[in-house]
Scaffold this active site. Structure first.
Site, mmCIF file in Angstrom:
data_model
loop_
_atom_site.group_PDB
_atom_site.id
_atom_site.type_symbol
_atom_site.label_atom_id
_atom_site.label_comp_id
_atom_site.label_asym_id
_atom_site.label_seq_id
_atom_site.Cartn_x
_atom_site.Cartn_y
_atom_site.Cartn_z
ATOM 1 N N GLY A 15 0.903 -1.058 -0.320
ATOM 2 C CA GLY A 15 0.066 -0.256 -0.528
ATOM 3 C C GLY A 15 0.583 1.450 0.071
ATOM 4 O O GLY A 15 2.192 0.872 0.321
ATOM 5 N N GLY A 79 1.161 -8.658 -6.296
ATOM 6 C CA GLY A 79 1.834 -8.961 -6.963
ATOM 7 C C GLY A 79 2.808 -9.718 -6.700
ATOM 8 O O GLY A 79 4.014 -9.573 -7.209
ATOM 9 N N ASP A 141 1.141 2.413 8.686
ATOM 10 C CA ASP A 141 1.132 0.662 10.161
ATOM 11 C C ASP A 141 1.717 0.684 11.320
ATOM 12 O O ASP A 141 1.514 0.548 12.407
ATOM 13 C CB ASP A 141 0.392 -0.409 9.446
ATOM 14 C CG ASP A 141 -0.794 -0.555 8.006
ATOM 15 O OD1 ASP A 141 -1.803 0.198 8.678
ATOM 16 O OD2 ASP A 141 -0.827 -1.849 7.926
ATOM 17 N N GLY A 184 -4.360 0.237 10.408
ATOM 18 C CA GLY A 184 -3.481 -0.273 11.264
ATOM 19 C C GLY A 184 -3.040 -2.150 11.244
ATOM 20 O O GLY A 184 -2.189 -2.513 11.846
ATOM 21 N N ARG A 185 -4.382 -2.796 10.478
ATOM 22 C CA ARG A 185 -3.973 -4.156 10.267
ATOM 23 C C ARG A 185 -4.804 -4.910 11.941
ATOM 24 O O ARG A 185 -5.220 -4.160 12.636
ATOM 25 C CB ARG A 185 -2.896 -4.580 9.486
ATOM 26 C CG ARG A 185 -3.048 -4.282 8.248
ATOM 27 C CD ARG A 185 -2.422 -4.816 7.488
ATOM 28 N NE ARG A 185 -0.305 -5.138 7.034
ATOM 29 C CZ ARG A 185 -0.366 -5.641 6.800
ATOM 30 N NH1 ARG A 185 -0.430 -6.812 5.797
ATOM 31 N NH2 ARG A 185 0.978 -6.054 7.262
ATOM 32 N N GLU A 236 -9.144 -1.310 13.023
ATOM 33 C CA GLU A 236 -9.759 -1.728 11.682
ATOM 34 C C GLU A 236 -9.429 -3.473 12.513
ATOM 35 O O GLU A 236 -10.687 -3.971 12.040
ATOM 36 C CB GLU A 236 -9.424 -1.702 10.983
ATOM 37 C CG GLU A 236 -7.917 -2.306 10.169
ATOM 38 C CD GLU A 236 -7.128 -1.967 8.377
ATOM 39 O OE1 GLU A 236 -8.205 -1.361 8.371
ATOM 40 O OE2 GLU A 236 -6.314 -1.781 8.690
ATOM 41 N N LEU A 286 -8.186 7.966 3.319
ATOM 42 C CA LEU A 286 -7.551 9.302 3.438
ATOM 43 C C LEU A 286 -6.745 9.493 4.285
ATOM 44 O O LEU A 286 -5.704 10.261 4.396
ATOM 45 C CB LEU A 286 -8.888 9.919 4.761
ATOM 46 C CG LEU A 286 -9.967 10.481 3.721
ATOM 47 C CD1 LEU A 286 -10.618 10.776 4.556
ATOM 48 C CD2 LEU A 286 -9.563 11.129 2.298
ATOM 49 N N ARG A 288 -3.957 7.511 3.990
ATOM 50 C CA ARG A 288 -2.508 7.193 3.919
ATOM 51 C C ARG A 288 -2.669 8.208 2.345
ATOM 52 O O ARG A 288 -1.250 7.837 1.673
ATOM 53 C CB ARG A 288 -3.097 5.733 2.307
ATOM 54 C CG ARG A 288 -2.968 4.268 3.245
ATOM 55 C CD ARG A 288 -2.517 3.411 2.692
ATOM 56 N NE ARG A 288 -2.830 3.562 1.711
ATOM 57 C CZ ARG A 288 -3.544 1.817 0.766
ATOM 58 N NH1 ARG A 288 -3.121 1.254 1.829
ATOM 59 N NH2 ARG A 288 -3.525 2.104 -0.047
HETATM 60 O O1 F6P Z 1 -0.702 -1.454 5.212
HETATM 61 C C1 F6P Z 1 -1.387 -0.211 4.614
HETATM 62 C C2 F6P Z 1 -3.106 -0.454 5.021
HETATM 63 O O2 F6P Z 1 -3.494 0.274 4.300
HETATM 64 C C3 F6P Z 1 -4.094 -1.001 6.330
HETATM 65 O O3 F6P Z 1 -3.717 -0.678 6.919
HETATM 66 C C4 F6P Z 1 -5.405 -1.903 5.626
HETATM 67 O O4 F6P Z 1 -5.389 -3.109 6.579
HETATM 68 C C5 F6P Z 1 -4.456 -1.956 3.864
HETATM 69 O O5 F6P Z 1 -3.276 -1.256 4.345
HETATM 70 C C6 F6P Z 1 -4.990 -1.095 3.154
HETATM 71 O O6 F6P Z 1 -5.934 -1.809 1.447
HETATM 72 P P1 F6P Z 1 -6.164 -1.680 0.627
HETATM 73 O O7 F6P Z 1 -5.500 -0.733 -0.336
HETATM 74 O O8 F6P Z 1 -5.575 -3.460 -0.015
HETATM 75 O O9 F6P Z 1 -7.639 -1.602 0.935
#
Ligand code: F6P
Length: 361
Positions: A15, A79, A141, A184-185, A236, A286, A288
Site C-alpha cells: 500500500g 503482485g 501501520d 493499522g491491520r 480496524e 484518507l 494514506r
Molecule cells: O498496510 C497499509 C494498509 O492501509 C492497512 O492499514 C490496511 O488494512 C490495508 O493497507 C488496506 O489495503 P488496501 O489498500 O488494499 O485496501
C-alpha cells in the site's frame, strides 16, 4: 575486487504511504551523486515481470516530488511474483525466474525495495536467489520489526488526530458518541497514538480484545462529569473478547484479507448499552494520502540516502532502520515473517491508561 555498482533498480510495493516519493528522490539524488544510474520499476515487482514497465530516473524526474503523496512508480499489494494471482481463477503463477532474468537483462547491480512486510518477504526470497537487495521499511501501520518507526506513520496519525479534533465538535454539540475507525491491520499504533493526541475517550486496539460493556460503562460515567459526548477510536483489526475480527474480504490466494467494519459494529452495539445517539466514521484511505509531514520526509530521505550508501559498500540482504536516532541496517532474516504489535508494557499504552482512556479491558 568487484566493480562498483553502475546501475540500480528501485521499486515501491504494498500500500502507498506518505514519504514514498521522498525516498525515491533521495535514492536517485544520492545515487546520481555517486555516479550510479537509477532505473525506476513500475508497480512493484510487476515492472520486472511484464515488458515496458521500467524507465530511467534522473534528478530532473524526481525534482520536487518529496512533497507528494502516493508513488510516482505505482505500487500493488497483489503482485507476489512467486505466487501471482490470476484474474479469472484461483491459480497462482510463479514468475520469479522472469524477474531474475529481467533484473539481469537490465544489468542492474542491486534493487532498492521500498515496502512493508509482504514486499520485504518477496525481496528476501530474491536475495536468496542472488538478486542483491536493500529494503526500506514503509507503512502507515508502523508494524515492521527492528525499526523504531516507519515513514508514513506520523502523517497518518496527524490526519487521524485532525479528524478526531473535528469529530469532537459534532459529538459535543449533539451529545453523541462517535466511533472512529482507523487503519493499522493487526496492530493498534495508529489508533493508540491518534486517540491520545486527539483526546479520545476510548481506544480499542487489536492487542487488547475489548469488552463493550466496559466501553459503555466508561461512556455512561462521563455523564456524571458533565461530559455528554464521547469519542471512541477503534483500530480496524480490533476484536471483541471471544469474538471475530471484522473482515470486508477474506484471504484469497495471492491476496491478504481486507479488514473493516468494526466501527459500524461497535456503534450499533453501543446504542442499547448507553442509550445515546451514536455515529461512526471510517477514515480509510484518507489516512494514506496527502503530503507527507516533515518528520516523514526527513526519515524517508535518511532511509533513501543510507540505502545507496549500503549498495556502495555492497552490503545486501538488509533493511535500513531507525534506532536511537541513527540509521542502521538489519539482516532481512530478522524482519521477515514478524509483526511489530504494541507490547503490554509499552510506554504510550501506559500513558493512555494514565489519561483515563478506556482500552476496553
Ligand atoms: O498496510 C497499509 C494498509 O492501509 C492497512 O492499514 C490496511 O488494512 C490495508 O493497507 C488496506 O489495503 P488496501 O489498500 O488494499 O485496501
Amino acid at each position: 575486487m568487484p566493480l562498483p555498482p553502475r546501475r540500480i533498480g528501485i521499486l515501491t510495493g504494498g500500500g502507498d504511504a506518505p514519504g514514498l516519493n521522498a525516498v525515491i528522490r533521495a535514492v536517485v539524488r544520492s545515487a546520481t551523486t555517486a555516479s550510479i544510474e537509477c532505473i525506476g520499476i513500475e508497480d512493484s515487482f510487476d515492472g520486472l515481470i511484464f515488458p515496458g514497465r521500467t524507465r530511467r530516473l534522473t534528478v530532473a524526474d524526481v525534482t520536487g516530488i518529496h512533497r507528494w503523496g502516493g508513488t510516482i512508480l505505482g505500487t500493488t499489494n497483489r503482485g507476489n511474483p512467486f505466487a501471482y494471482p490470476q484474474p479469472d481463477s484461483d491459480d497462482l503463477i510463479d514468475y520469479s525466474e522472469r524477474v531474475v532474468e529481467n533484473f539481469n537483462a537490465l544489468e542492474l547491480s542491486a534493487l532498492v525495495v521500498i515496502g512493508g512486510d509482504g514486499t520485504m518477504a518477496i525481496a528476501h526470497a530474491f536475495q536468496q536467489r542472488h538478486v542483491p537487495v536493500v529494503c526500506i521499511p514503509k507503512t502507515i501501520d508502523n508494524d515492521i520489526v527492528e525499526t523504531e518507526i516507519t515513514f508514513g506513520f506520523d502523517t497518518a496519525v496527524a490526519f487521524a488526530t485532525e479528524a478526531i479534533d473535528r469529530l469532537h465538535a459534532t459529538a459535543s454539540a449533539h451529545h453523541r458518541v462517535i466511533v472512529v475507525e482507523v487503519m493499522g491491520r493487526y496492530s493498534g499504533w495508529i489508533a493508540l497514538h491518534a486517540a491520545i493526541a486527539g483526546g479520545a475517550d476510548a481506544a480499542l486496539i487489536p492487542e487488547i480484545p475489548f469488552d463493550l460493556t466496559r466501553v459503555a460503562a466508561h461512556v455512561n460515567a462521563r455523564d456524571l462529569l458533565g461530559a455528554r459526548s464521547s469519542i471512541v477510536v477503534v483500530a480496524e483489526g480490533a476484536v471483541p473478547i471471544g469474538g471475530k475480527r471484522s473482515v470486508i474480504e477474506p484471504n484469497r490466494p495471492g491476496q491478504a484479507e481486507r479488514l473493516g467494519g468494526i466501527a459500524e459494529r461497535v456503534a450499533r452495539e453501543l446504542v442499547p448499552l448507553t442509550g445515546k445517539e451514536t455515529r461512526h466514521v471510517v477514515l480509510g484511505h484518507l489516512q494514506r494520502g496527502g503530503s507527507p509531514l516533515a518528520f516523514d520526509r526527513l526519515l524517508a530521505t535518511r532511509f533513501g540516502s543510507h540505502a545507496v550508501s549500503l549498495i556502495r559498500q555492497r552490503r545486501f540482504g538488509v533493511m535500513v532502520a531507525l534506532r536511537s536516532d541513527s540509521i542502521v541496517d538489519v539482516p532481512l532474516e530478522r524482519v521477515v515473517g514478524r509483526l511489530r504489535t504494541i507490547p503490554p508494557d509499552n510506554d504510550v499504552l501506559r500513558v493512555a491508561r494514565d489519561m483515563g482512556i478506556c482500552l476496553g479491558d
